[in-house]
Design a protein around this motif. Structure first.
Motif, PDB file in Angstrom:
ATOM      1  N   PRO A 109       0.823  -1.209   0.000  1.00 54.41           N
ATOM      2  CA  PRO A 109       0.000   0.000   0.000  1.00 54.41           C
ATOM      3  C   PRO A 109       0.854   1.254   0.000  1.00 54.41           C
ATOM      4  N   MET A 110       0.401   2.262  -0.715  1.00 50.33           N
ATOM      5  CA  MET A 110       1.137   3.512  -0.784  1.00 50.33           C
ATOM      6  C   MET A 110       1.139   4.215   0.562  1.00 50.33           C
ATOM      7  N   PHE A 111       0.015   4.131   1.275  1.00 49.60           N
ATOM      8  CA  PHE A 111      -0.086   4.770   2.573  1.00 49.60           C
ATOM      9  C   PHE A 111       0.276   3.759   3.641  1.00 49.60           C
ATOM     10  N   ARG A 149      -8.402   0.264  -4.228  1.00 45.79           N
ATOM     11  CA  ARG A 149      -7.274  -0.467  -3.656  1.00 45.79           C
ATOM     12  C   ARG A 149      -6.679   0.223  -2.433  1.00 45.79           C
ATOM     13  N   GLU A 150      -6.352   1.496  -2.576  1.00 44.12           N
ATOM     14  CA  GLU A 150      -5.595   2.176  -1.539  1.00 44.12           C
ATOM     15  C   GLU A 150      -6.468   2.779  -0.449  1.00 44.12           C
ATOM     16  N   ILE A 151      -7.646   3.229  -0.796  1.00 43.05           N
ATOM     17  CA  ILE A 151      -8.489   3.900   0.199  1.00 43.05           C
ATOM     18  C   ILE A 151      -9.490   2.930   0.816  1.00 43.05           C
ATOM     19  N   ASN A 152     -10.070   2.059  -0.015  1.00 39.23           N
ATOM     20  CA  ASN A 152     -11.071   1.121   0.499  1.00 39.23           C
ATOM     21  C   ASN A 152     -10.519  -0.252   0.833  1.00 39.23           C
ATOM     22  N   GLY A 153      -9.246  -0.497   0.489  1.00 39.17           N
ATOM     23  CA  GLY A 153      -8.583  -1.716   0.938  1.00 39.17           C
ATOM     24  C   GLY A 153      -8.982  -2.997   0.241  1.00 39.17           C
ATOM     25  N   LEU A 154      -9.575  -2.902  -0.956  1.00 37.73           N
ATOM     26  CA  LEU A 154      -9.895  -4.127  -1.691  1.00 37.73           C
ATOM     27  C   LEU A 154      -8.612  -4.740  -2.244  1.00 37.73           C
ATOM     28  N   ASN A 155      -8.605  -6.063  -2.409  1.00 36.65           N
ATOM     29  CA  ASN A 155      -7.424  -6.687  -3.000  1.00 36.65           C
ATOM     30  C   ASN A 155      -7.508  -6.641  -4.523  1.00 36.65           C
TER      31      ASN A 155
END
Length: 222
Positions: A109-111, A149-155
């Protein structure tokens, strides 16, 4: 008896279908955060995003009996939200949107922030504004993949399923989105700072949806 906030989506849905409609408040509270981010990632303003969220919750409620357990509920309801966003955007022919593109993700993840508290306040409104504007400048397809992907955390596979693209395309698009944002954002801010949906709005959304579904506001609480 299992505490309500520990119920799985499957358990909640089964009980709703059995007649406990008030439990739908749990669904609304759990997914306000991610649906709000999806709507804002489509460049809808706060008010339009809330309207889209309400429509999505009502659509999902009406379709609960058709929900199949082959995909998880989060993937299913995000797809409904994306479809509603697409229809609204098409209807009003938003001229400021970029042509559709692909968005991709990296393995990491970027964050790099483990705090997933959806109600964490934004430390600076100006900071939040800068981050939002940076994301909004991404081409639409990159922006939506980045949000999922990055904000909602889906794979990767969930994102690919929702957008009906290959997993390879998801990765490529996310990588391109990250390369565009990296200088400004990497390691600087947490993902929860993006498009914050505060608790005051969460309660109001619950009120709107439950009035639509059962005709009055329930006092059901987590």
């Amino acid at each position: 008896m299992q505490h309500d906030d520990q119920l799985t989506e499957t358990e909640i849905i089964n009980r709703i279908l059995a007649g406990e409609k008030v439990l739908y408040e749990l669904i609304v509270r759990r997914f306000n955060f991610c649906l709000y981010k999806v709507g804002r990632s489509y460049r809808f303003n706060h008010e339009d995003t809330q309207d889209l969220m309400q429509d999505t919750y009502v659509d999902a409620f009406k379709g609960l009996s058709q929900f199949e357990q082959r995909s998880n509920f989060k993937t299913w309801i995000i797809r409904i939200m994306l479809n509603n966003c697409y229809r609204k955007k098409k209807k009003y022919s938003y001229k400021n949107e970029q042509p559709q593109e692909s968005i991709n993700e990296n393995l990491r993840p970027m964050f790099n922030n483990s705090d997933n508290d959806a109600n964490k306040p934004i430390h600076s409104h100006e900071l939040g504004f800068v981050i939002e504007k940076s994301v909004e400048r991404l081409p639409e397809n990159y922006r939506i993949v980045f949000s999922l992907r990055e904000i909602n955390g889906l794979n990767v596979s969930e994102t690919a399923e929702i957008l009906n693209i290959s997993e390879g395309n998801v990765k490529v698009r996310l990588n391109r989105a990250k390369s565009t944002l990296r200088k400004e954002l990497e390691k600087a801010y947490s993902a929860s700072d993006l498009y914050e949906f505060n608790l005051i709005y969460c309660d109001a959304m619950v009120d709107r949806v439950m009035k639509k579904i059962i005709g009055h506001r329930t006092n059901y609480a987590l």
